[in-house]
Design a protein around this motif. Structure first.
Motif, PDB file in Angstrom:
ATOM      1  N   LYS A  67     -19.580 -40.640  70.720  1.00  0.00           N
ATOM      2  CA  LYS A  67     -19.530 -41.262  71.538  1.00  0.00           C
ATOM      3  C   LYS A  67     -20.208 -41.273  73.169  1.00  0.00           C
ATOM      4  O   LYS A  67     -20.881 -42.257  73.288  1.00  0.00           O
ATOM      5  CB  LYS A  67     -18.066 -41.160  72.937  1.00  0.00           C
ATOM      6  CG  LYS A  67     -16.732 -42.001  71.206  1.00  0.00           C
ATOM      7  CD  LYS A  67     -14.987 -42.326  72.078  1.00  0.00           C
ATOM      8  CE  LYS A  67     -14.705 -43.506  71.064  1.00  0.00           C
ATOM      9  NZ  LYS A  67     -13.420 -43.653  72.158  1.00  0.00           N
ATOM     10  N   SER A 115     -17.494 -42.415  66.616  1.00  0.00           N
ATOM     11  CA  SER A 115     -16.177 -41.069  66.635  1.00  0.00           C
ATOM     12  C   SER A 115     -15.498 -40.695  68.533  1.00  0.00           C
ATOM     13  O   SER A 115     -16.734 -40.264  68.660  1.00  0.00           O
ATOM     14  CB  SER A 115     -16.218 -40.379  65.843  1.00  0.00           C
ATOM     15  OG  SER A 115     -17.597 -39.221  65.678  1.00  0.00           O
ATOM     16  N   GLU A 116     -15.005 -40.054  68.319  1.00  0.00           N
ATOM     17  CA  GLU A 116     -15.196 -39.015  69.313  1.00  0.00           C
ATOM     18  C   GLU A 116     -16.160 -37.805  69.665  1.00  0.00           C
ATOM     19  O   GLU A 116     -16.473 -37.868  71.058  1.00  0.00           O
ATOM     20  CB  GLU A 116     -13.435 -38.557  69.577  1.00  0.00           C
ATOM     21  CG  GLU A 116     -13.334 -37.352  70.777  1.00  0.00           C
ATOM     22  CD  GLU A 116     -12.970 -38.605  71.686  1.00  0.00           C
ATOM     23  OE1 GLU A 116     -13.467 -38.575  72.916  1.00  0.00           O
ATOM     24  OE2 GLU A 116     -12.469 -40.306  71.780  1.00  0.00           O
TER      25      GLU A 116
END
Length: 145
Positions: free
Chosen positions: A105, A101-102
C-alpha cells in the motif's frame, strides 16, 4: 520493503523526467532562435505544443513504469488495471476504487509524491518556456513600434 523498491523507482522517474525536461527545453530554445525572431507569437506556439506533448509523454511513461512494477510485484494481472491504478496514484487523484494489498500500500503514496514532484518539474519547465515566448514576443513588438 516499500521504501527499498519505491525510492529507486522514484529516482528512475526523476532521471527520466530530468532528461525529458532538458531535451524539451533545449529543443524549444533551438526552435525559438530560428522561428520567433521572424514570425512572432504564432510560430512560438508550435514548439511550445511539442514541448508540452513530450513532457506529458514523459509523465505517462513514468505511470507505465510504476504499473509495470505493480505487475512484477503481483498486484495486478493485466496492464490496463495496473496503468489505471498507477495514473490515479501518480496524479494524486485517489479514487480508491482499486486498492493494493496491505504489504504494498505504501507504494501508492510514494507514487503520488513522485507524481506531484514530476508534475511540478513539468509545470516549471512549461512556465519557463512560456515566459521566454512572451518575452521574445514583447521585445519583437517593441522593435516594430
Amino acid at each position: 520493503m516499500n521504501l527499498a523498491i519505491g525510492l529507486p523507482t522514484m529516482l528512475a522517474c526523476l532521471v527520466m523526467q530530468a532528461t525529458v525536461t532538458f531535451w524539451s527545453v533545449r529543443y524549444y530554445m533551438r526552435q525559438a532562435a530560428r522561428q520567433l525572431s521572424a514570425s512572432g507569437l504564432v510560430a512560438g506556439v508550435r514548439p511550445l505544443l511539442v514541448v508540452m506533448v513530450i513532457m506529458m509523454a514523459g509523465n505517462l511513461l513514468q505511470m507505465a513504469l510504476w504499473a509495470g512494477l505493480f505487475i512484477v510485484l503481483g498486484e495486478f494481472d493485466a496492464f490496463y488495471p495496473a496503468v489505471y491504478h498507477s495514473a490515479v496514484n501518480y496524479t494524486s487523484l485517489g479514487y480508491g476504487d482499486v486498492v493494493m494489498s496491505e504489504p504494498w500500500k505504501l507504494l501508492g503514496a510514494l507514487e503520488a509524491a513522485n507524481g506531484v514532484l514530476m508534475f511540478g518539474i513539468t509545470s516549471a519547465a512549461l512556465m519557463a518556456v512560456l515566459q521566454h515566448l512572451i518575452k521574445v514576443h514583447l521585445v519583437a513588438g517593441d522593435e516594430q513600434r
